[in-house]
Design a protein around this motif. Sequence first.
Motif, PDB file in Angstrom:
ATOM      1  N   ARG A 154     114.321  86.974  69.894  1.00  0.00           N
ATOM      2  CA  ARG A 154     113.558  85.732  69.945  1.00  0.00           C
ATOM      3  C   ARG A 154     112.162  85.930  69.383  1.00  0.00           C
ATOM      4  O   ARG A 154     111.658  85.087  68.627  1.00  0.00           O
ATOM      5  CB  ARG A 154     113.500  85.210  71.384  1.00  0.00           C
ATOM      6  N   ALA A 155     111.540  87.044  69.735  1.00  0.00           N
ATOM      7  CA  ALA A 155     110.180  87.307  69.254  1.00  0.00           C
ATOM      8  C   ALA A 155     110.148  87.530  67.751  1.00  0.00           C
ATOM      9  O   ALA A 155     109.158  87.196  67.084  1.00  0.00           O
ATOM     10  CB  ALA A 155     109.602  88.516  69.980  1.00  0.00           C
ATOM     11  N   GLU A 156     111.217  88.088  67.206  1.00  0.00           N
ATOM     12  CA  GLU A 156     111.258  88.368  65.773  1.00  0.00           C
ATOM     13  C   GLU A 156     111.576  87.129  64.949  1.00  0.00           C
ATOM     14  O   GLU A 156     110.925  86.871  63.921  1.00  0.00           O
ATOM     15  CB  GLU A 156     112.302  89.444  65.478  1.00  0.00           C
ATOM     16  N   PHE A 157     112.568  86.358  65.382  1.00  0.00           N
ATOM     17  CA  PHE A 157     113.087  85.296  64.535  1.00  0.00           C
ATOM     18  C   PHE A 157     112.489  83.913  64.811  1.00  0.00           C
ATOM     19  O   PHE A 157     112.255  83.145  63.872  1.00  0.00           O
ATOM     20  CB  PHE A 157     114.607  85.213  64.665  1.00  0.00           C
ATOM     21  N   LEU A 158     112.269  83.575  66.067  1.00  0.00           N
ATOM     22  CA  LEU A 158     111.887  82.195  66.380  1.00  0.00           C
ATOM     23  C   LEU A 158     110.532  81.790  65.812  1.00  0.00           C
ATOM     24  O   LEU A 158     110.405  80.679  65.268  1.00  0.00           O
ATOM     25  CB  LEU A 158     111.948  81.963  67.899  1.00  0.00           C
ATOM     26  N   PRO A 159     109.480  82.620  65.893  1.00  0.00           N
ATOM     27  CA  PRO A 159     108.217  82.202  65.263  1.00  0.00           C
ATOM     28  C   PRO A 159     108.358  81.984  63.766  1.00  0.00           C
ATOM     29  O   PRO A 159     107.738  81.068  63.205  1.00  0.00           O
ATOM     30  CB  PRO A 159     107.269  83.364  65.580  1.00  0.00           C
ATOM     31  N   ALA A 160     109.164  82.803  63.113  1.00  0.00           N
ATOM     32  CA  ALA A 160     109.360  82.652  61.671  1.00  0.00           C
ATOM     33  C   ALA A 160     110.110  81.358  61.348  1.00  0.00           C
ATOM     34  O   ALA A 160     109.797  80.668  60.366  1.00  0.00           O
ATOM     35  CB  ALA A 160     110.112  83.853  61.109  1.00  0.00           C
ATOM     36  N   ILE A 161     111.105  81.011  62.166  1.00  0.00           N
ATOM     37  CA  ILE A 161     111.813  79.747  61.968  1.00  0.00           C
ATOM     38  C   ILE A 161     110.865  78.581  62.195  1.00  0.00           C
ATOM     39  O   ILE A 161     110.814  77.632  61.404  1.00  0.00           O
ATOM     40  CB  ILE A 161     113.031  79.653  62.901  1.00  0.00           C
ATOM     41  N   ALA A 162     110.090  78.641  63.270  1.00  0.00           N
ATOM     42  CA  ALA A 162     109.162  77.558  63.591  1.00  0.00           C
ATOM     43  C   ALA A 162     108.121  77.358  62.497  1.00  0.00           C
ATOM     44  O   ALA A 162     107.689  76.233  62.224  1.00  0.00           O
ATOM     45  CB  ALA A 162     108.480  77.831  64.932  1.00  0.00           C
ATOM     46  N   ALA A 163     107.725  78.445  61.854  1.00  0.00           N
ATOM     47  CA  ALA A 163     106.726  78.366  60.787  1.00  0.00           C
ATOM     48  C   ALA A 163     107.327  77.980  59.444  1.00  0.00           C
ATOM     49  O   ALA A 163     106.594  77.810  58.456  1.00  0.00           O
ATOM     50  CB  ALA A 163     106.009  79.710  60.655  1.00  0.00           C
ATOM     51  N   GLY A 164     108.638  77.833  59.382  1.00  0.00           N
ATOM     52  CA  GLY A 164     109.289  77.495  58.127  1.00  0.00           C
ATOM     53  C   GLY A 164     109.424  78.668  57.177  1.00  0.00           C
ATOM     54  O   GLY A 164     109.638  78.485  55.971  1.00  0.00           O
ATOM     55  N   GLU A 165     109.325  79.879  57.716  1.00  0.00           N
ATOM     56  CA  GLU A 165     109.368  81.079  56.880  1.00  0.00           C
ATOM     57  C   GLU A 165     110.739  81.740  56.857  1.00  0.00           C
ATOM     58  O   GLU A 165     110.940  82.705  56.110  1.00  0.00           O
ATOM     59  CB  GLU A 165     108.333  82.091  57.397  1.00  0.00           C
ATOM     60  N   LEU A 166     111.669  81.260  57.666  1.00  0.00           N
ATOM     61  CA  LEU A 166     112.990  81.867  57.766  1.00  0.00           C
ATOM     62  C   LEU A 166     114.020  80.765  57.919  1.00  0.00           C
ATOM     63  O   LEU A 166     113.849  79.842  58.719  1.00  0.00           O
ATOM     64  CB  LEU A 166     113.034  82.841  58.944  1.00  0.00           C
TER      65      LEU A 166
END
Length: 393
Positions: A109-121
Motif C-alpha cells: 500500500r505504501a509503495e503503490f497507492l500514493p503513486a496511483i493517487a498522484a497519477g504516476e502509476l
Amino acid sequence: MDFDLPDSATAVREGVRALAARYDQDYWTACDAGKRWPQEVWDDLVAGGWHALAIPEEYGGGGQGLLELAVALESLAAGGAGGAASFLYLLTPAFGGLTIARHGTPEQRAEFLPAIAAGELETAFAITEPDAGSNALNITTHARRDGAGYLVSGQKIWISGVERADVLVLVTRTTPAAEATPRTHGFTVLLVDVPAARAAGTLTYQPIPKLGTNTVASSMVFLDDVRVPADRVLGEPGQGFAVLWDILNPERVLAAAGGVGSGELTLEIAVAYARERAPFGTPIGAHQAVAFPLARAKAQLELARLMTYKAAWLWDRGRPCGAEANIAKLTAADAAWQAADRAFQTFGGMAYSLEYPIARIFRDARIARNIPVAEDLVLAHIAQQQLGLPRSY
C-alpha cells in the motif's frame, strides 16, 4: 430505508459531471476513431482526484468507497463518455487502487497507492485466457516458485490497457486445476512490473482488432518465465480466490454503473432528436410509437441504478453482495442495450450516419451484455444461488 445519496456521492456526481461537460461527442468520436486513449479526460480526473476516490486519505486518495466510485463512473458515462468511462474507472481506480487498498500488505500500500493517487502509476487486470473464457477456475497460467519469487508462464486474452500499465494484477495458478481441492484452491494473484518484464522480453502483447470501445486497446498477453518477487503476492499464496471475488464483484458493480450512465447519455441524445425531428410537421417524440419505448428504457435504467447502488452499498459495508452485483450488471447491460436500440430506431436511417454518435453508442452497448461476464452466466448464478436449481455445468 434511506434512498438519498450521501453528501460524498452527491459531490462526486456534481464534480464529475462538470468535468465531463468539457468534452463533447466530437471529442469521444475522434478518440474512438483514432483508437486513442482519452488522455485529456484522464489528466482532468487525476487533477481533481476523481480517479483516487477509493484510496485511503493517508495515501493521498479520497477515502471513499465503491458507491462513490460507481457514481463517478456513471456520471462520466452520462456526461458524454458513454462506454469509454468504464475503462477509465476500472483499469487503475478499481483494479489497482481499490484492490491494493483492500488486499495489499502495508508495504504494498505504501509503495503503490500514493503513486496511483498522484497519477504516476497505472494498472491493468489479467484473468481471462483463450481456453478458459468465462471459466476462471480453468485457467492454466502457472506461477512456480523459483528462489525468492515466482516464474510465471501462460497466456491471457482481452487484457485492456496493458500497453499503458505499470503494474499488471495477474491471476495465476500455483496449484493446477486438476490437483486443486476444492476447485477454488491454488490461485495466486501477483503484481507484475510490466515495464521490467517487457524490457526483459518475458512479457509481450498483441492488440486485438475490435469492433468498438477503441479508446483503449485490448490485447493478447504472452508470459514466458516472467519473474515476480515473492513480496508481490496480493493476499496469500494459493488463497487468491478470495482476492479474486473481491475484484470481480466491484467490477460487476462498476460495469453496471457504466451501463446506467451510458443508457442515460443515449436517452438524452435520442430525446433531443425526437423533440426536433418533425418530417410530418409534428415532432416524432409526440408519437407514442417513439415516446413509449424511450419511456420504458428510462424506467429500466432507474431500476438498474437502484440495484447498482444497493450492491455498492453492501460491498462498502463488507456484506455479501454477489447476487446484487450480478443482478446489477445484468439489468444495467440490458437497459443500456434497450436504450441504444430504441435510440437507433428513433434516429431512423440517420442512426447509420457517423455524423451522429448513435452508431458508436449502439455498437458499444452491445458488448456490455457479454463483458465483464456474459449474461448467460449471470442467469446461471441466479438460478443456482438464488433459486436453488441444479448446476448446468
